[in-house]
Design an enzyme around this catalytic site. Structure first.
Site, short mmCIF file in Angstrom:
data_model
loop_
_atom_site.label_atom_id
_atom_site.label_comp_id
_atom_site.label_asym_id
_atom_site.label_seq_id
_atom_site.Cartn_x
_atom_site.Cartn_y
_atom_site.Cartn_z
N HIS A 196 75.86 51.51 44.48
CA HIS A 196 76.20 51.20 45.88
C HIS A 196 77.67 51.54 46.16
O HIS A 196 77.97 52.24 47.14
CB HIS A 196 75.93 49.70 46.13
CG HIS A 196 76.34 49.21 47.49
ND1 HIS A 196 75.41 48.89 48.47
CD2 HIS A 196 77.54 48.98 48.05
CE1 HIS A 196 76.05 48.48 49.56
NE2 HIS A 196 77.35 48.53 49.33
N GLU A 197 78.56 51.09 45.30
CA GLU A 197 80.00 51.31 45.55
C GLU A 197 80.34 52.80 45.46
O GLU A 197 81.09 53.32 46.29
CB GLU A 197 80.85 50.52 44.55
CG GLU A 197 80.64 49.01 44.59
CD GLU A 197 80.75 48.40 45.98
OE1 GLU A 197 81.36 49.02 46.87
OE2 GLU A 197 80.18 47.32 46.20
N HIS A 242 79.52 54.65 48.56
CA HIS A 242 80.51 54.52 49.64
C HIS A 242 81.54 55.66 49.56
O HIS A 242 82.01 56.17 50.57
CB HIS A 242 81.24 53.18 49.54
CG HIS A 242 80.49 52.04 50.18
ND1 HIS A 242 79.92 52.13 51.44
CD2 HIS A 242 80.24 50.78 49.74
CE1 HIS A 242 79.34 50.96 51.72
NE2 HIS A 242 79.51 50.13 50.72
N TYR A 264 83.07 52.23 59.55
CA TYR A 264 82.58 50.96 59.00
C TYR A 264 82.57 49.87 60.07
O TYR A 264 83.28 48.87 59.99
CB TYR A 264 83.45 50.55 57.82
CG TYR A 264 82.75 49.67 56.81
CD1 TYR A 264 81.59 50.10 56.17
CD2 TYR A 264 83.25 48.42 56.49
CE1 TYR A 264 80.95 49.30 55.24
CE2 TYR A 264 82.62 47.60 55.56
CZ TYR A 264 81.47 48.06 54.94
OH TYR A 264 80.84 47.26 54.01
N GLU A 305 76.47 51.02 55.00
CA GLU A 305 75.97 50.04 54.03
C GLU A 305 74.57 50.42 53.53
O GLU A 305 74.26 50.32 52.35
CB GLU A 305 75.92 48.66 54.67
CG GLU A 305 77.18 47.85 54.49
CD GLU A 305 77.54 47.69 53.02
OE1 GLU A 305 76.67 47.27 52.24
OE2 GLU A 305 78.68 47.99 52.65
N ASP A 347 81.87 40.38 59.99
CA ASP A 347 81.27 41.39 59.12
C ASP A 347 81.31 42.78 59.78
O ASP A 347 80.34 43.53 59.70
CB ASP A 347 79.83 40.97 58.76
CG ASP A 347 79.18 41.86 57.72
OD1 ASP A 347 79.91 42.50 56.94
OD2 ASP A 347 77.93 41.93 57.70
N HIS A 352 76.62 44.29 57.01
CA HIS A 352 75.77 43.89 55.88
C HIS A 352 74.50 43.20 56.35
O HIS A 352 73.65 42.85 55.53
CB HIS A 352 76.52 42.93 54.94
CG HIS A 352 77.63 43.56 54.17
ND1 HIS A 352 78.92 43.62 54.62
CD2 HIS A 352 77.63 44.16 52.95
CE1 HIS A 352 79.67 44.22 53.72
NE2 HIS A 352 78.92 44.57 52.70
#
Ligand SMILES: [Zn+2]
Length: 359
Positions: A177-178, A181, A192, A201, A276, A281
């Site tokens: 996931h990271e 990004h 974002y 996301e 958020d 998310h």
């Protein structure tokens, strides 16, 4: 090298989960969750002042080693914070295992993620040109999050309360996931915030899940479609951080909040920017579920067809402020280009976005 004026801090933990623990938990749990929330906010605020120096450091490293290929560097930030990044270098590409499990897991899982993108999509790393993959472990103290800072990956140890200790580097889908990004930063550059942020996301969850499925050689039917399975700490009940199969069902806080990801546009959370980043998310559940529906309708290995369509869309078709509807149309068009206008893939992709109410 292209630099963005405001690269995002993209964390794995949804703020609403941390808030739910803070509101529903014991005084001790509340303190732990609030500390992670506060640190995330501080990191965002501090970015502006320190990114210049960090970029210089990163560019120096990157310029010194331009050779393409898998280049991992693991640092130990020794419980320091944002100003201490990246920390002390403890493992370079090709080095043997160390005595530190977090170091070895960050190294191994970023390698598996690199191999996935290389073997499946012929992509050479984050920027497509063999950019060094920098990870810092032991970020902060008992920190319940992992993030892509715009330059590198950072991993907390987990408090045991929100996330199990050591779970953030151990989870292959979190690492995937990271790192995704980073790929998004060098391709679609999805802003974002609100829908483009929720897409940002979602692409990270899609490829995080696909990395896990690929490493296990699972078909779409065999996959769990969970993000961060087995990570939840003592203050949470449930199975994972997010469920692509059934958004909104992954976790609860006894006596408190629950996973409130929508799986359909009827339940889209129109949140202000300060919550958020406009629900990035939360609303990611909608495109996540669309991918799940398309991939399971196609069957077989999800990375071969649905994954290919999503990858080409992310890297070639989206603009930085793309909406859900634009992403949907782009995936439909890409499915037609890759597999034929009359192919079943295009039909399944369109039907998936229709089922979640986007088109
Ligand atoms: Zn993220």
């Amino acid at each position: 090298m292209t630099l963005l004026s405001q690269p995002p801090v993209c964390c794995i933990a949804p703020p609403d989960l941390l808030r739910a623990v803070a509101e529903g938990g014991s005084p001790e749990e509340r303190e732990i969750a609030l500390a992670t929330l506060a640190t995330a906010e501080t990191a965002r605020a501090q970015r502006v002042s320190v990114t210049g120096a960090l970029r210089q450091l990163s560019l120096t490293i990157a310029d010194a080693a331009p050779a393409p290929g898998k280049v991992r560097s693991i640092y130990d930030v020794e419980h320091g914070g944002y100003y201490d990044l990246p920390g002390r270098k403890v493992r370079a590409e090709g080095d043997a295992d160390t005595a530190d499990a977090a170091v070895n897991e960050a190294y191994a899982n970023s390698g598996v993620t690199y191999d996935f993108f290389r073997e499946v999509f012929q992509r050479d790393g984050i920027d497509g040109r063999g950019m060094e993959m920098v990870s810092s472990v032991h970020y902060d103290i008992d920190y319940d999050n992992a993030a892509w800072t715009g330059l590198q990956m950072i991993y907390g140890d987990g408090s045991g309360t929100v996330f199990r200790k050591g779970s953030l580097t151990r989870a292959l889908d979190v690492v995937g996931h990271e790192l995704t990004h980073g790929i998004t930063q060098y391709t679609a550059q999805l802003v974002y915030n609100r829908q483009s942020g929720a897409l940002n996301e979602s692409f990270s969850d899609v490829f995080g899940s696909l990395v896990k499925q690929y490493s296990l050689r699972q078909t779409a039917d065999q996959a769990d479609w969970l993000i961060g399975d087995g990570m939840l700490g003592s203050s949470l009940q449930g199975v994972a951080l997010r469920s692509m199969k059934a958004p909104g069902t992954a976790w609860t806080v006894p006596g408190g909040g629950k996973d409130n990801q929508p799986g359909h546009m009827d339940d889209y959370a129109d949140l202000p920017d300060h919550e958020d980043n406009g629900g990035v998310h939360i609303n990611s559940g909608i495109p996540n579920h669309a991918f799940y529906l398309a991939a399971t309708a196609m069957g077989g290995h999800a990375w071969e067809r649905a994954g290919r369509i999503w990858y080409e869309t992310l890297t070639r078709r989206l603009h930085a402020r793309a909406t859900f509807a634009e992403a949907a149309e782009a995936t439909v068009a890409e499915a037609g280009r890759l597999f034929g206008a009359d192919g079943e893939e295009r039909k399944h992709v369109r039907a998936a976005w229709q089922q979640v109410g986007v088109i």
